[in-house]
Design a protein around this motif. Structure first.
Motif, PDB file in Angstrom:
ATOM      1  N   VAL A 138      14.756  75.751  53.121  1.00 20.10           N
ATOM      2  CA  VAL A 138      16.092  75.840  54.383  1.00 20.10           C
ATOM      3  C   VAL A 138      15.785  75.044  55.641  1.00 20.10           C
ATOM      4  N   THR A 139      16.699  74.623  55.609  1.00 26.96           N
ATOM      5  CA  THR A 139      16.713  74.154  56.538  1.00 26.96           C
ATOM      6  C   THR A 139      17.678  74.124  57.687  1.00 26.96           C
ATOM      7  N   GLY A 140      17.963  73.880  59.172  1.00 23.78           N
ATOM      8  CA  GLY A 140      18.363  74.433  60.304  1.00 23.78           C
ATOM      9  C   GLY A 140      19.196  73.386  61.582  1.00 23.78           C
ATOM     10  N   TYR A 141      20.095  72.683  60.789  1.00 23.41           N
ATOM     11  CA  TYR A 141      21.002  72.071  61.901  1.00 23.41           C
ATOM     12  C   TYR A 141      22.192  73.057  62.658  1.00 23.41           C
ATOM     13  N   GLN A 142      22.393  71.718  63.821  1.00 22.07           N
ATOM     14  CA  GLN A 142      23.050  72.431  65.262  1.00 22.07           C
ATOM     15  C   GLN A 142      24.895  71.804  64.145  1.00 22.07           C
ATOM     16  N   TRP A 143      25.390  73.404  63.562  1.00 24.47           N
ATOM     17  CA  TRP A 143      25.413  74.637  63.991  1.00 24.47           C
ATOM     18  C   TRP A 143      25.612  75.065  61.646  1.00 24.47           C
ATOM     19  N   MET A 144      24.573  74.644  61.612  1.00 26.51           N
ATOM     20  CA  MET A 144      24.749  74.946  60.081  1.00 26.51           C
ATOM     21  C   MET A 144      23.451  75.476  59.028  1.00 26.51           C
ATOM     22  N   TRP A 145      23.721  75.542  58.042  1.00 25.43           N
ATOM     23  CA  TRP A 145      21.914  75.969  56.811  1.00 25.43           C
ATOM     24  C   TRP A 145      22.108  74.851  55.790  1.00 25.43           C
ATOM     25  N   LYS A 146      21.371  74.575  55.650  1.00 26.37           N
ATOM     26  CA  LYS A 146      21.040  73.121  54.319  1.00 26.37           C
ATOM     27  C   LYS A 146      20.415  74.317  53.076  1.00 26.37           C
ATOM     28  N   TYR A 147      20.843  74.236  51.989  1.00 30.24           N
ATOM     29  CA  TYR A 147      19.669  75.258  51.344  1.00 30.24           C
ATOM     30  C   TYR A 147      19.054  74.204  49.919  1.00 30.24           C
ATOM     31  N   ASP A 148      18.313  74.005  49.745  1.00 32.66           N
ATOM     32  CA  ASP A 148      17.707  73.535  48.646  1.00 32.66           C
ATOM     33  C   ASP A 148      17.181  74.033  47.344  1.00 32.66           C
ATOM     34  N   TYR A 149      17.656  74.205  46.079  1.00 26.33           N
ATOM     35  CA  TYR A 149      16.949  74.399  45.665  1.00 26.33           C
ATOM     36  C   TYR A 149      16.004  74.029  44.726  1.00 26.33           C
ATOM     37  N   LEU A 150      14.290  73.721  45.433  1.00 27.92           N
ATOM     38  CA  LEU A 150      13.182  72.834  44.621  1.00 27.92           C
ATOM     39  C   LEU A 150      12.942  73.177  43.353  1.00 27.92           C
ATOM     40  N   GLY A 151      13.317  71.197  42.970  1.00 25.65           N
ATOM     41  CA  GLY A 151      12.731  71.811  41.119  1.00 25.65           C
ATOM     42  C   GLY A 151      14.003  72.077  40.306  1.00 25.65           C
ATOM     43  N   GLU A 152      15.260  72.075  40.527  1.00 26.95           N
ATOM     44  CA  GLU A 152      16.483  72.322  40.323  1.00 26.95           C
ATOM     45  C   GLU A 152      17.602  71.712  40.313  1.00 26.95           C
ATOM     46  N   ASP A 153      17.080  70.362  41.052  1.00 25.78           N
ATOM     47  CA  ASP A 153      19.024  69.575  41.701  1.00 25.78           C
ATOM     48  C   ASP A 153      19.955  69.959  42.111  1.00 25.78           C
ATOM     49  N   VAL A 154      19.366  71.457  42.910  1.00 26.06           N
ATOM     50  CA  VAL A 154      20.840  71.911  43.465  1.00 26.06           C
ATOM     51  C   VAL A 154      21.078  72.330  44.988  1.00 26.06           C
ATOM     52  N   SER A 155      21.776  71.738  45.743  1.00 20.97           N
ATOM     53  CA  SER A 155      21.294  71.817  47.191  1.00 20.97           C
ATOM     54  C   SER A 155      22.947  72.070  47.895  1.00 20.97           C
ATOM     55  N   PHE A 156      23.629  72.463  48.535  1.00 18.02           N
ATOM     56  CA  PHE A 156      24.796  72.885  49.284  1.00 18.02           C
ATOM     57  C   PHE A 156      24.121  73.300  50.969  1.00 18.02           C
ATOM     58  N   SER A 269      23.678  81.433  35.431  1.00 11.32           N
ATOM     59  CA  SER A 269      24.695  80.973  34.989  1.00 11.32           C
ATOM     60  C   SER A 269      25.633  80.392  35.533  1.00 11.32           C
ATOM     61  N   TRP A 270      25.236  80.808  37.121  1.00  8.38           N
ATOM     62  CA  TRP A 270      25.858  80.233  39.013  1.00  8.38           C
ATOM     63  C   TRP A 270      25.069  78.801  38.363  1.00  8.38           C
ATOM     64  N   LEU A 271      23.705  78.761  38.979  1.00 12.20           N
ATOM     65  CA  LEU A 271      22.510  78.052  38.090  1.00 12.20           C
ATOM     66  C   LEU A 271      23.217  77.050  37.539  1.00 12.20           C
ATOM     67  N   ALA A 272      23.403  77.620  36.507  1.00 10.71           N
ATOM     68  CA  ALA A 272      23.819  75.906  35.162  1.00 10.71           C
ATOM     69  C   ALA A 272      25.616  75.506  35.665  1.00 10.71           C
ATOM     70  N   GLU A 274      26.544  74.857  38.875  1.00  9.25           N
ATOM     71  CA  GLU A 274      25.999  74.488  40.391  1.00  9.25           C
ATOM     72  C   GLU A 274      25.035  72.925  39.682  1.00  9.25           C
ATOM     73  N   LYS A 275      24.508  73.061  38.672  1.00  9.43           N
ATOM     74  CA  LYS A 275      24.250  71.933  38.025  1.00  9.43           C
ATOM     75  C   LYS A 275      25.103  71.213  37.268  1.00  9.43           C
ATOM     76  N   ALA A 276      26.264  71.673  36.533  1.00 13.09           N
ATOM     77  CA  ALA A 276      26.882  70.772  35.896  1.00 13.09           C
ATOM     78  C   ALA A 276      28.359  70.358  37.197  1.00 13.09           C
ATOM     79  N   LYS A 277      28.122  70.971  38.276  1.00 15.37           N
ATOM     80  CA  LYS A 277      28.944  70.437  39.295  1.00 15.37           C
ATOM     81  C   LYS A 277      28.407  69.048  39.974  1.00 15.37           C
ATOM     82  N   HIS A 278      27.090  69.304  40.512  1.00  9.35           N
ATOM     83  CA  HIS A 278      26.788  68.546  41.209  1.00  9.35           C
ATOM     84  C   HIS A 278      26.083  67.447  40.356  1.00  9.35           C
TER      85      HIS A 278
END
Length: 322
Positions: A138-156, A269-272, A274-278
């Motif tokens: 979880v990374t905080g920015y002004q003013w939003m959050w970024k989420y990285d699923y480590l090892g899954e190549d999914v982030s948003f 299912s959701w993770l799959a 997201e992976k296909a989307k990115h």
């Protein structure tokens, strides 16, 4: 009616009035993760950490209630029973009792020592991130959050819902009909599986933020250049909301957090998806052409002609030999 009987009836009426309200408030609260008007008590939460905090809170609450009843009850008895109008005379020969002072000093000390055990065990368990099945950065920015699923190549990134942002800047009085969860919805929710120990690593890119979802039972600062840890194991599916809890600038109040807990199968299912989307686009293979065989045949014909020109026929070879 004597004063004692009046007091008993008043206390009974108060109990009959308050207990159903407390029970109804507790039932209403337990059925939903959203706060309600006239809500009483703290959240029970949906993680072991939250349950430990709630249990410790309830133990302390009832101890305080018992102490309050004893202290204020003794005060009430002393005020009404030993009052001047009933002929009470002050005791001028009263002296301090060492035994009594030792008792009322030892009892609070023992209570605090007893409370230290559940509090300490809860804190130790809160920081034990071992044996986690997955890690979310979880990374905080002004003013939003970024989420990285480590090892899954999914982030948003996840920021305030665009409709809510437009409503807050419109100047109108926003009601529940306009937005049921005003300023508490985001464009991309953090999806997590239930029944899974999830490790969180938290940091920030610019200033100090704080990631806080009350139902998870903890709040952790996100500090630039520092990585903090926490964990959660969500008990049941649902949507749990939170906010940034550290003043981080002019839009600090517009950094909501939405966690969506789903079943393990639904998460896979959701993770799959997201992976296909990115996933990077794969270029299509070139289609075979008909000219290629003809081009390959020409060098073969040229080689045959060259061979016929440079190699003498058999008859000429025989004449030269004769």
């Amino acid at each position: 009616m004597t004063f004692g009987r009046f007091k008993q009836r008043a206390l009974a009426a108060l109990a009959l009035t308050c207990l159903p309200l407390l029970a109804a408030a507790h039932t209403h609260f337990a059925g939903s993760a959203d706060p309600h008007p006239w809500q009483l008590n703290m959240r029970e939460g949906v993680t072991p950490t939250a349950h430990a905090a709630y249990d410790a809170h309830m133990i302390v609450l009832w101890i305080c209630v018992i102490i309050g009843v004893l202290v204020f009850g003794a005060m009430a008895v002393a005020i009404f029973k030993f009052r001047k109008s009933k002929g009470a005379v002050p005791d001028t020969s009263f002296v301090h009792s060492t035994k009594l002072e030792a008792i009322w000093t030892a009892i609070p000390v023992l209570i605090l020592i007893g409370l230290a055990f559940p509090a300490t065990s809860g804190l130790l368990r809160m920081y034990d991130v071992r044996d986690a099945a997955m890690t979310v950065k979880v990374t905080g920015y002004q003013w939003m959050w970024k989420y990285d699923y480590l090892g899954e190549d999914v982030s948003f990134t996840s920021r305030l819902n665009r409709q809510h942002d437009e409503l807050r800047q419109s100047g109108k009085v926003v009601t529940a009909a306009d937005a049921p969860h005003y300023l508490l919805d985001v464009d991309n929710v953090l999806v997590l599986p239930v029944g899974t120990k999830i490790r969180f690593v938290l940091t920030a890119d610019d200033v100090i933020h704080s990631w806080w979802v009350p139902d998870l039972g903890w709040k952790q600062d996100a500090v630039p250049g520092v990585v903090n840890e926490a964990w959660a194991q969500i008990d049941k599916p649902g949507i749990y909301r939170g906010q940034c809890a550290e003043l981080c600038g002019k839009d600090h109040g517009f950094m909501p957090i939405v966690v969506k807990a789903v079943s393990k199968d639904e998460f896979v299912s959701w993770l799959a998806t997201e992976k296909a989307k990115h996933a990077p686009a794969v270029a299509p293979a070139p289609a075979p052409t008909e000219a290629a065989p003809a081009a390959e045949a020409k060098p073969a014909e040229a080689t045959s002609a060259t061979t016929s020109q440079t190699t003498p026929p058999d008859a000429a070879t025989a004449a030269q030999a004769g």
